[in-house]
Design a protein around this motif. Structure first.
Motif, PDB file in Angstrom:
ATOM      1  N   ARG A  98       0.833  -1.215   0.000  1.00 35.04           N
ATOM      2  CA  ARG A  98       0.000   0.000   0.000  1.00 35.04           C
ATOM      3  C   ARG A  98       0.864   1.261   0.000  1.00 35.04           C
ATOM      4  O   ARG A  98       0.610   2.207  -0.744  1.00 35.04           O
ATOM      5  N   LEU A 127       2.565   1.599  -3.548  1.00 32.32           N
ATOM      6  CA  LEU A 127       1.640   2.025  -4.597  1.00 32.32           C
ATOM      7  C   LEU A 127       1.185   3.466  -4.401  1.00 32.32           C
ATOM      8  O   LEU A 127       1.039   4.211  -5.373  1.00 32.32           O
ATOM      9  N   SER A 158      -2.986  -4.410  -8.543  1.00 32.93           N
ATOM     10  CA  SER A 158      -3.171  -3.029  -8.998  1.00 32.93           C
ATOM     11  C   SER A 158      -3.066  -2.922 -10.521  1.00 32.93           C
ATOM     12  O   SER A 158      -3.151  -1.826 -11.068  1.00 32.93           O
TER      13      SER A 158
END
Length: 138
Positions: free
Chosen positions: A69, A72, A110
């Motif tokens: 997290r 990204l 993602s």
């Protein structure tokens, strides 16, 4: 096919010369869950030079989902060339194989393919989409 490139991080306070002959430049975006404080600066310089920008995450032992997290969020949606750097860092243990697989799965979720940076002498198969082979001699 081999493509030559360099990687840079906070250890380089100034972006090195980005001359011809480079196929890519990877910039360290995160270390564990912390942002590399030179990522935005170096990434902007790579883009200004018109080179392919890659971003890498230096994995640490710990929560791979939190690390993915943070990674990204730091790189944003426009960086598609991404990799996990899987090395031991002084006294800090590296990610386990299970953590590395979970990190790469989160990055792939993602919509990106995820490479793995490691040395030729000890290249693990962790589900990476491609290999970034370390060459510290040059």
């Amino acid at each position: 096919m081999t493509v030559e490139g360099i990687d840079i991080s906070h250890w380089q306070t100034v972006t090195p010369p980005l001359g011809t002959g480079l196929g890519f430049v990877f910039v360290r975006a995160t270390y564990g869950t912390a942002r590399d404080n030179r990522y935005a600066y170096h990434a902007a310089n790579v883009r200004s030079a018109g080179l392919v920008l890659g971003a890498y995450h230096f994995g640490r032992a710990g929560d791979p989902a939190a690390q993915a997290r943070a990674f990204l969020a730091t790189i944003g949606p426009d960086v598609q060339l991404v990799a996990l750097d899987l090395e031991r860092d002084r006294d800090h243990p590296k990610m386990s194989a299970t953590e590395a697989r979970a990190f790469m799965a989160a990055v792939r979720a993602s919509g990106r393919r995820c490479g793995l940076y490691a040395s030729e002498s000890g290249y693990p198969e962790l589900g990476q989409d491609w290999r970034w082979v370390a060459n510290w001699s040059d």
